[in-house]
Design an enzyme around this catalytic site. Structure first.
Site: not given
Ligand code: IPD
Ligand code: CA
Ligand code: CA
Length: 266
Positions: A67, A87, A90, A92, A214
């Site tokens: 990402e 990611d 995931d 954040t 994701d």
């Protein structure tokens, strides 16, 4: 477990341990991305760097999509046909606020098909793993999603993007879904939401605007637990809409959402 799943799990555990150790002193925002509330911390970057370097050392010919750092070809332009999809954190915003709902997500794709997925929910000490055709697991426990749940009895997770205009549409859609289901959950991590479908902690999940990093790993966890994953009108899961639930509920949720035109712009 396959070699890919084992390697992905080792790396996801190392990244999760690093994040747990450094979060108390280093979780400050460093930058915003698509909107003022879409943030990236120094630790998102550090986690992805750690994962990239471990993958590069173990599998130098593989491609890598993360990402934060984007796509990278590997030696000889990624000749192995393998791509890692990552990611690094995931959830954040949960990470930033100290909520225990964030995860490191690592998927391995071979010739365009995800064959292994690991979601390390480090603050909870839970590591979800899946390998194509080999099932989905939480520790030693094989996962099966809930089946036979009608829409009216379903606990449905969803999420919202970072842009205000899109959120306005998402709010309208969820307002129409809410009276038709048991209840709605918004946990703040797409990867964990999909693992929750796999573990029967929710019955279904849908969201507009999620990216490959994701859902690549957790999507395999969910499908290996018996769930169906897809988009609207027979399309594969994609950034316009992702839906996941056991067959039966999937179709009911699909038809409800399709009637609400969830992919429209404000
Ligand atoms: C986000 C989370 C969230 C979802 C957003 C994602 P990030 O990822 O998965 O639950 O609603 O669409 O962007 O920014 O925390 O990696
Ligand atoms: Ca994410
Ligand atoms: Ca992220």
């Amino acid at each position: 477990m396959t070699d890919f799943a084992r390697l992905a799990e080792d790396i996801a555990r190392e990244a999760g341990d690093m994040l747990l150790a450094k979060r108390p002193t280093m979780s400050g925002v460093v930058e915003t991305k698509s909107s003022p509330t879409d943030v990236v911390t120094a630790l998102d970057r550090a986690s992805e760097e750690l994962i990239r370097s471990r993958v590069r050392a173990a599998r130098p010919g593989d491609r890598f999509l993360g990402e934060e750092g984007g796509e990278e070809g590997g030696e000889e332009g990624g000749s192995s046909g393998v791509r890692w999809i990552v990611d690094p954190i995931d959830g954040t915003v949960n990470f930033l606020y100290g909520l225990p709902e964030w995860a490191v997500s690592i998927a391995v794709e071979v010739d365009g098909e995800v064959v292994a997925g690991v979601v390390n929910v480090a603050p909870r000490g839970e590591v979800f793993t899946a390998a194509l055709g080999e099932g989905a697991w939480l520790g030693g426990e094989r996962l099966r999603c809930n089946t036979g749940v009608p829409l009216a009895g379903a606990l449905v997770a969803t999420g919202f993007g970072y842009g205000a205009a899109r959120r306005a549409v998402q709010g309208e859609v969820v307002a129409s879904v809410l009276p038709r289901v048991r209840d709605i959950r918004r946990g703040g991590s797409c990867a964990i939401d999909l693992c929750s479908v796999a573990a029967g902690r929710v019955d279904g999940y849908y969201e507009r605007g999620v990216n490959h990093w994701d859902f690549a790993a957790a999507g395999l966890v969910a499908t290996e637990a018996g769930a169906r994953l897809g988009g609207l009108h027979g399309r594969p899961a994609n950034s316009e809409l992702l839906l996941c639930a056991a067959p039966g509920l999937f179709e009911e949720l699909h038809d409800l959402l399709a009637g609400l035109d969830p992919e429209r712009d404000a």
